[in-house]
Design a protein around this motif. Sequence first.
Motif, mmCIF file in Angstrom:
data_model
loop_
_atom_site.group_PDB
_atom_site.id
_atom_site.type_symbol
_atom_site.label_atom_id
_atom_site.label_comp_id
_atom_site.label_asym_id
_atom_site.label_seq_id
_atom_site.Cartn_x
_atom_site.Cartn_y
_atom_site.Cartn_z
ATOM 1 N N ARG A 1 54.715 61.121 50.013
ATOM 2 C CA ARG A 1 53.813 61.166 51.173
ATOM 3 C C ARG A 1 53.168 62.541 51.323
ATOM 4 O O ARG A 1 51.985 62.644 51.617
ATOM 5 C CB ARG A 1 54.567 60.791 52.443
ATOM 6 N N GLU A 2 53.950 63.593 51.137
ATOM 7 C CA GLU A 2 53.407 64.947 51.268
ATOM 8 C C GLU A 2 52.364 65.226 50.188
ATOM 9 O O GLU A 2 51.336 65.839 50.452
ATOM 10 C CB GLU A 2 54.533 65.989 51.181
ATOM 11 N N THR A 3 52.627 64.772 48.964
ATOM 12 C CA THR A 3 51.683 64.975 47.864
ATOM 13 C C THR A 3 50.390 64.221 48.114
ATOM 14 O O THR A 3 49.298 64.757 47.900
ATOM 15 C CB THR A 3 52.312 64.527 46.531
ATOM 16 N N VAL A 4 50.506 62.989 48.589
ATOM 17 C CA VAL A 4 49.316 62.192 48.880
ATOM 18 C C VAL A 4 48.523 62.825 50.017
ATOM 19 O O VAL A 4 47.288 62.917 49.961
ATOM 20 C CB VAL A 4 49.698 60.733 49.208
ATOM 21 N N ALA A 5 49.205 63.290 51.050
ATOM 22 C CA ALA A 5 48.519 63.930 52.179
ATOM 23 C C ALA A 5 47.803 65.205 51.733
ATOM 24 O O ALA A 5 46.670 65.463 52.148
ATOM 25 C CB ALA A 5 49.513 64.240 53.291
ATOM 26 N N LYS A 6 48.445 65.986 50.875
ATOM 27 C CA LYS A 6 47.832 67.219 50.379
ATOM 28 C C LYS A 6 46.581 66.911 49.555
ATOM 29 O O LYS A 6 45.543 67.551 49.711
ATOM 30 C CB LYS A 6 48.840 67.998 49.533
ATOM 31 N N LYS A 7 46.673 65.918 48.700
ATOM 32 C CA LYS A 7 45.528 65.539 47.881
ATOM 33 C C LYS A 7 44.396 65.000 48.752
ATOM 34 O O LYS A 7 43.219 65.295 48.516
ATOM 35 C CB LYS A 7 45.937 64.487 46.840
ATOM 36 N N ALA A 8 44.738 64.243 49.779
ATOM 37 C CA ALA A 8 43.724 63.724 50.701
ATOM 38 C C ALA A 8 42.994 64.861 51.406
ATOM 39 O O ALA A 8 41.772 64.803 51.597
ATOM 40 C CB ALA A 8 44.365 62.783 51.717
ATOM 41 N N GLU A 9 43.712 65.898 51.807
ATOM 42 C CA GLU A 9 43.080 67.056 52.444
ATOM 43 C C GLU A 9 42.143 67.781 51.481
ATOM 44 O O GLU A 9 41.070 68.225 51.863
ATOM 45 C CB GLU A 9 44.140 68.015 52.983
ATOM 46 N N GLU A 10 42.550 67.893 50.207
ATOM 47 C CA GLU A 10 41.686 68.525 49.204
ATOM 48 C C GLU A 10 40.390 67.721 49.039
ATOM 49 O O GLU A 10 39.291 68.294 49.026
ATOM 50 C CB GLU A 10 42.405 68.599 47.855
ATOM 51 N N ILE A 11 40.523 66.409 48.909
ATOM 52 C CA ILE A 11 39.354 65.548 48.748
ATOM 53 C C ILE A 11 38.470 65.623 49.984
ATOM 54 O O ILE A 11 37.240 65.672 49.881
ATOM 55 C CB ILE A 11 39.791 64.094 48.457
ATOM 56 N N HIS A 12 39.087 65.669 51.154
ATOM 57 C CA HIS A 12 38.333 65.778 52.408
ATOM 58 C C HIS A 12 37.475 67.036 52.420
ATOM 59 O O HIS A 12 36.303 66.999 52.806
ATOM 60 C CB HIS A 12 39.310 65.769 53.586
ATOM 61 N N GLY A 13 38.050 68.144 52.007
ATOM 62 C CA GLY A 13 37.296 69.396 51.980
ATOM 63 C C GLY A 13 36.113 69.344 51.029
ATOM 64 O O GLY A 13 35.000 69.775 51.367
#
Length: 86
Positions: free
Chosen positions: A22-34
């Motif tokens: 979950r933490e890895t997916v959330a981190k990747k989602a934040e990167e994509i969001h940026g």
Amino acid sequence: MPVQLIGDHAMNIVVSHIDGVRETVAKKAEEIHGVADGLLMEARSTTHWVNIGDPASTGHFAPERYGHITKSPEGLYILTRASGIA
């Protein structure tokens, strides 16, 4: 013995409980969001289509502002590009 497969939903439940997923997916989602935010800002500043990113957009262009427009804009693929798929 035949292999028994489980569906996507069941697999998502199993995988989401693995430590760190979950933490890895959330981190990747934040990167994509940026990245997507940057691409969208760039598109908004360079496009001549008036409704890009407008929540009230109907999908129609503004011919009164730019003349009769019959061709739709090329796809921007903002999320696809931001995620690194394209």
